[in-house]
Design an enzyme around this catalytic site. Structure first.
Site, PDB file in Angstrom:
ATOM      1  NE  ARG A   1       8.929  22.202   6.760  1.00  0.00           N
ATOM      2  CZ  ARG A   1       9.828  22.764   7.551  1.00  0.00           C
ATOM      3  NH1 ARG A   1       9.502  23.821   8.278  1.00  0.00           N
ATOM      4  NH2 ARG A   1      11.044  22.273   7.649  1.00  0.00           N
TER       5      ARG A   1
ATOM      6  CB  THR B   1      11.756  26.519   7.150  1.00  0.00           C
ATOM      7  OG1 THR B   1      11.606  25.891   8.433  1.00  0.00           O
ATOM      8  CG2 THR B   1      13.223  26.887   6.943  1.00  0.00           C
TER       9      THR B   1
ATOM     10  N   GLY C   1      16.403  27.638  14.322  1.00  0.00           N
ATOM     11  CA  GLY C   1      17.773  28.047  14.634  1.00  0.00           C
ATOM     12  C   GLY C   1      18.322  27.491  15.919  1.00  0.00           C
TER      13      GLY C   1
ATOM     14  CB  THR D   1      13.258  27.100  17.307  1.00  0.00           C
ATOM     15  OG1 THR D   1      13.840  25.832  17.038  1.00  0.00           O
ATOM     16  CG2 THR D   1      14.357  28.097  17.626  1.00  0.00           C
TER      17      THR D   1
ATOM     18  CG  ASP E   1      17.497  17.339  16.743  1.00  0.00           C
ATOM     19  OD1 ASP E   1      16.764  18.263  17.110  1.00  0.00           O
ATOM     20  OD2 ASP E   1      17.761  17.134  15.543  1.00  0.00           O
TER      21      ASP E   1
ATOM     22  CE  LYS F   1      13.630  15.928  14.393  1.00  0.00           C
ATOM     23  NZ  LYS F   1      14.943  16.596  14.574  1.00  0.00           N
TER      24      LYS F   1
ATOM     25  CG  ASN G   1      12.274  15.525  10.243  1.00  0.00           C
ATOM     26  OD1 ASN G   1      12.109  16.682   9.922  1.00  0.00           O
ATOM     27  ND2 ASN G   1      13.316  15.117  10.951  1.00  0.00           N
ATOM     28  CD1 TRP G   2      10.697  18.012   7.157  1.00  0.00           C
ATOM     29  CD2 TRP G   2       8.717  18.594   6.290  1.00  0.00           C
ATOM     30  NE1 TRP G   2      10.770  17.854   5.798  1.00  0.00           N
ATOM     31  CE2 TRP G   2       9.577  18.207   5.234  1.00  0.00           C
ATOM     32  CE3 TRP G   2       7.423  19.003   5.981  1.00  0.00           C
ATOM     33  CZ2 TRP G   2       9.172  18.218   3.907  1.00  0.00           C
ATOM     34  CZ3 TRP G   2       7.018  18.999   4.656  1.00  0.00           C
ATOM     35  CH2 TRP G   2       7.890  18.615   3.630  1.00  0.00           C
TER      36      TRP G   2
ATOM     37  CB  CYS H   1      31.836  21.187   6.388  1.00  0.00           C
ATOM     38  SG  CYS H   1      33.212  22.317   6.658  1.00  0.00           S
TER      39      CYS H   1
END
Length: 726
Positions: free
Chosen positions: A140, A184, A200, A262, A332, A359, A420-421, A639
């Site tokens: 960012r 990030t 993380g 984090t 979350d 959020k 979000n971000w 996945c």
């Protein structure tokens, strides 16, 4: 009648104990100084720090491009990036030169008027780092000090670069690289200290934020956001207090993971109060029943400082206050979203406030001097709380507490949040905060016999396969049609929307507000647009050929005003959503490119090449139901975070239903077990799964590919009626 004031305080240099400008500037006093950062609000030509000013308002008073002439805005120049992944960076502009980061933590410099490339830097992040990242290999932005730039790399390094040449001055590793830490976010610099956090939490790490010396990268202080289960008498007081809100036996146990928390994005700084504010992320795992169970086995405790806004002293890392937006969070619901500082009149009194739309769906106004709760109101529909009480604590909806009921529930918002971000912006003249919001729920279902996996596993404690979309294409379209994107102009005093622009899909870009009565935003419909700041009327738009998630900036060179934005579809939603159903315009492509505009610009983008999609042509599904069921569970955990739930395939990463390895078990094992594609970002999962489990995933993907092949055939024959978007 409310009054709003622009918070851009400049404290006397001596009061902060800062060195002189000449001492801090580097060679000849020409670099970025503390005085320049403190006075960034008055520097209309440049954009020298991430949010333009320490208050992170992302407002520029520039008005040469305005509501009256924005229709004449044209492309001045563009530059293609060399990474076809999500682009989320805010460029910096200093003295006619532009500096930006791209995916995989690369850095590029350009002449800000012509687009001439000046230099580039590649930190050569190992490709296998990609599996340590929940939400794309993005970056960012940069920080500037003296004659240097500072970058946090995906694999956890902090790097100092010479601003003129891009050469490395020094680099230090800021994380345990044997664990799934990543960086990030953009660093911030205060008084010669580079401040950076990390990500993380989904992979089991323990969060912290730390400061490093700009001269050599030596660590000056570190602030942990959660206890580690072994806090003793010598622990900082804030961690002793936090320990009382966790199940410490579980947190310190042999099977424990890091707890999360984090600090992967937002920061803001008030020089008058000498307070650094940052947002703290989610717990690890999400499900509090596993993370911090009570005697009855259900979630217990507030789990400080998860989902909190924390204020500390930037010179020492000393704790001052915190406000927790979601105590005991289990969905979350990070509080790492953009933080904005401003002064405003509330009930006849001027308040120094901090604003955030995290959020969880509520917009918060907090006293930034004390952490006192002022107000909160939901800015999108939500059902996890019945409201916020007078003390600022949520009134939980018991049915949404999956960690306590042990039962599945559809909760709004889902883990992507209501915001979000993507950065907001604040227009002091209008008194409005512009929010890139969206509505998206999720079905949460507890996962039985869940165990942590720090190596590769997505540690959430929920069955990520339980919320898979049904195979019926018509039903999928209807569900995607309920996911909405919005640009909201929010009045933080009245706690209500002044106006709203609806988008056909979510995950729209960050924002810029200007003195020209404009708000700029890119969106998932591959459009870059300007809106009237007071009314929301769209005044201008540009076909960007790709989805835009990054925020724009504006600057001047020789009196000419420019607007710039980094385009390139990507990020958490882009890699986990069905790429064909994000919006009614069809699949959103990634074309990573810097776009720069000015009045009268005449540059033209090249034509978009038509890409033929690999057809669905899987081998027959012959595996037994038990094997396919096992594969679904393992796929969901290992996945889905990159290749989308239910193997539906995004438009950014490989669609496994169309993979040539589906027909060859040996090739599949070579990729997933042996890691032959690790340099491309596909690391080995041999430490997390057996070969039989990996083969079960192949069986599951084959079954899904056959299902969707049949459905696509029926759809082409008119067997599935398309549902119009709302």
């Amino acid at each position: 009648m409310k009054k709003l004031f622009w918070a851009a305080p400049v404290l006397a240099m001596g009061a902060l104990g800062l060195a002189s400008c000449e001492d801090m500037a580097g060679s000849g006093g020409s670099g970025i100084t503390a005085e320049m950062l403190l006075g960034a609000a008055d520097d209309n030509a440049n954009w020298i720090t991430h949010g333009r000013t320490y208050s992170e308002q992302r407002f520029s008073p520039l008005d040469k491009i305005n509501a009256g002439n924005v229709g004449e805005l044209g492309l001045a120049w563009f530059a293609d990036m060399d990474t076809a992944r999500g682009q989320e960076a805010t460029p910096l502009v200093i003295d006619g030169k532009m500096y930006l980061t791209t995916a995989w933590s690369k850095v590029k410099a350009f002449d800000a008027t012509t687009g001439e490339p000046l230099w580039d830097y590649d930190p050569e992040v190992p490709g296998e780092t990609g599996v340590k990242v929940c939400c794309d290999v993005v970056n960012r932005g940069l920080a500037a000090w003296g004659d240097d730039l500072f970058l946090g790399t995906l694999d956890g390094r902090l790097v100092s670069l010479d601003r003129d040449s891009g050469e490395v001055n020094w680099e230090v590793v800021t994380v345990d690289q044997d664990m799934a830490y990543s960086i990030t976010g953009a660093p911030r610099i205060i008084d010669g200290k580079v401040i950076i956090g990390n990500g993380g939490a989904e992979f089991g790490v323990r969060g912290y934020i730390a400061a490093y010396d700009v001269e050599d990268g030596s660590e000056l202080w570190r602030f942990y956001t959660v206890p580690d289960g072994t806090e003793g008498d010598d622990a900082p007081e804030h961690l002793k207090a936090a320990a009382k809100t966790w199940n410490m036996e579980v947190l310190a146990g042999s099977d424990a993971i890091g707890g999360g928390g984090t600090v992967w994005d937002s920061m803001a700084y008030d020089p008058d109060l000498n307070l650094l504010y940052f947002g703290v992320g989610n717990g690890s795992p999400w499900n509090q029943a596993y993370r911090s169970p009570g005697e009855d086995g259900t979630g217990e405790g507030d789990n400080l400082y998860l989902s909190s806004i924390v204020a500390i002293r930037p010179d020492t890392g000393e704790y001052v206050w915190h406000y927790q937006t979601t105590p005991g969070e289990t969905w979350d619901y990070t509080a790492t979203q953009h933080i904005i500082l401003a002064d405003m009149e509330i009930e006849g009194k001027t308040r120094q406030v901090l604003m955030q739309a995290p959020k969880n769906g509520f917009f918060y106004v907090i006293d930034r001097a004390t952490g006192e709760f002022i107000s909160a109101k939901e800015y999108i529909p939500q059902n996890w709380a019945k409201g916020i009480d007078e003390n600022g604590r949520p009134i939980f909806n018991p049915e949404a507490r999956i960690d306590k009921t042990g039962k599945p529930a559809i909760v709004m918002p889902g883990p992507l949040g209501g915001h979000n971000w993507h950065p907001m912006a604040f227009h002091p003249g209008e008194g409005l905060v512009y929010i890139p919001a969206f509505e998206a729920a999720m079905a949460y279902a507890p996962e039985a016999d869940w165990k942590a996996d720090r190596a590769r596993g997505f540690n959430v404690g929920f069955d990520l396969g339980a919320g898979d979309l049904p195979p019926d294409l018509n039903v999928r379209r209807e569900i995607y049609g309920t996911v909405k994107g919005k640009l909201m102009a929010w009045d933080p005093v009245a706690q209500e929307a002044r106006w709203t622009v609806e988008f056909p899909g979510p995950w729209n870009g960050g924002l810029l507000a200007t003195g020209g009565d404009l708000v700029f935003q890119g969106n998932s419909s591959s459009e870059f647009a300007a809106y009237n700041a007071a009314s929301g009327e769209k005044l201008w738009s540009f076909a960007a050929q790709t989805g835009i998630v990054a925020p724009p900036i504006t600057y001047t060179v020789d009196g000419e005003q420019y607007v710039a934005v980094l385009a390139g579809w990507g990020g958490a939603y882009a890699i986990t959503a069905d790429g064909h159903m994000i919006n009614e315009q069809g699949p959103v492509r990634n074309i990573s490119r810097l776009l720069v505009f000015k009045i009268g610009g005449e540059a033209v983008l090249p034509d978009v090449l038509t890409l033929a999609e690999i057809p669905l042509d899987p081998p027959p599904s012959r595996a037994g139901a038990e094997t396919i069921a096992l594969g679904k569970v393992k796929y969901a955990r290992y996945c889905a975070v990159c290749h989308a739930p239910a193997a539906v395939g995004s438009t950014e990463l490989p669609d496994l239903r169309r993979s040539g390895t589906l027909s060859d078990a040996q090739s599949w094992q070579a990729v997933v077990h042996d890691g032959i594609l690790k340099d491309n970002g596909m690391a080995s999962f041999a430490t997390s799964m057996s070969k039989d489990e990996i083969e079960a995933i192949r069986a599951y993907v084959i079954q899904r590919a056959n299902e969707d092949k049949a459905l696509e055939a029926a759809d082409k024959k008119g067997g599935a009626k398309k549902v119009a978007r709302r």
